[in-house]
Enzyme design. Structure first.
Site, PDB file in Angstrom:
ATOM      1  N   ARG A  34      56.213 -21.512 -32.320  1.00 32.34           N
ATOM      2  CA  ARG A  34      55.538 -22.231 -33.402  1.00 32.34           C
ATOM      3  C   ARG A  34      56.462 -23.298 -33.974  1.00 32.34           C
ATOM      4  NH1 ARG A  34      52.688 -18.647 -37.808  1.00 32.34           N
ATOM      5  NH2 ARG A  34      51.795 -20.687 -38.301  1.00 32.34           N
ATOM      6  N   CYS A  58      58.246 -20.125 -43.800  1.00 36.96           N
ATOM      7  CA  CYS A  58      57.594 -19.481 -42.653  1.00 36.96           C
ATOM      8  C   CYS A  58      56.211 -20.102 -42.525  1.00 36.96           C
ATOM      9  CB  CYS A  58      57.547 -17.975 -42.849  1.00 36.96           C
ATOM     10  SG  CYS A  58      56.711 -17.459 -44.366  1.00 36.96           S
TER      11      CYS A  58
END
Length: 276
Positions: free
Chosen positions: A172, A231
């Site tokens: 990611r 995050c």
């Protein structure tokens, strides 16, 4: 105080003169709700807390899990029996993210004595119960700001001047995949530091010395420069902040994280591997 507690330590404290308030925060990103699992069996005395509804505000421009209203959060904690000075222990299903989110919120709002059950539910070898407790209301009153936070501009600046860690999976970070947010990639200048590398195979945190080695290799602790973490939506990032605390490294959390950053097309996005 160490931010984690072993199952053996908790078992001893739970029968001592100051038993901790116990919170069950089972949650999975995109998974089934944790309440049915809680009702099927939980640690004796544990009160269920809903991460999506009670440890976050409504999703929107501030991200998928923005910080909850402090007064609403305080009411949830008081209903769970949390007092100003009562010790609190939090656990989840074992991944550790949700428990760390509860730990971080309580610490951010000024509670002095909060620990995460290391290894979560799987680490507990005692009996489980389906009995739902009804604790006496606590007197906890949130005072936000006890832990540092970053907004989007602060995160961008820290990535240039200090160390901004990206706690998401490496794919990611690189932008190879993005299963949730508008666009893949990372905040320019951020360093890839997947949360999964903070723990052993059974979900327990690595020893302090190994975490210190890990974060030092990533650039933390150099000249006592500031460290920040983000995050996807401020949940697994709390896990990384907790790991940094075990390592003796203070860190700020960017609560909006990538879900807030990537929602604004005006903000730059970097892709590809960590350049270090």
């Amino acid at each position: 105080m160490k931010p984690i507690i072993t199952a053996t330590e908790y078992a001893s404290e739970s029968t001592g003169p100051r038993p901790p308030v116990l919170l069950d925060v089972r949650w999975q990103l995109g998974g089934p709700h944790g309440r049915p699992d809680y009702e099927a069996g939980h640690l004796p005395g544990a009160v269920f807390v809903d991460l999506d509804a009670e440890l976050a505000g409504p999703a929107g421009s501030g991200g998928r899990h923005p910080l909850p209203d402090p007064e609403a959060f305080g009411a949830v904690m008081r209903r769970a029996g949390v007092g100003q000075d009562t010790p609190v222990v939090v656990y989840d299903g074992g991944q550790g993210w949700a428990a760390a989110r509860a730990w971080w919120l309580l610490r951010w709002t000024g509670h002095p004595d909060v620990r995460v059950l290391d290894g979560g539910l799987a680490a507990w070898t005692g009996d489980l119960t389906a009995e739902v407790p009804h604790p006496a209301e606590g007197d906890f009153r949130p005072k936000p700001g006890a832990l540092p936070t970053l907004d989007a501009d602060g995160a961008a600046a820290l990535a240039r001047t200090g160390l901004l860690l990206d706690a998401r999976a490496a794919e990611r970070y690189r932008g190879d995949v993005e299963p949730i947010d508008r666009v893949g990639g990372h905040i320019p200048g951020a360093v890839s530091a997947p949360t999964t590398q903070n723990v052993t195979e059974d979900g327990r945190y690595l020893p302090a010395e190994r975490l210190t080695e890990r974060f030092t290799a990533l650039g933390a602790g150099k000249s006592d420069g500031p460290v920040g973490v983000y995050c996807g939506s401020g949940v697994s990032g709390a896990h990384e902040v907790l790991a940094l605390e075990i390592a003796g490294i203070p860190a700020a959390l960017y609560p909006g994280s990538w879900s807030e950053w990537s929602a604004d097309p005006a903000r730059p996005v970097a892709t590809g591997p960590d350049p270090r």
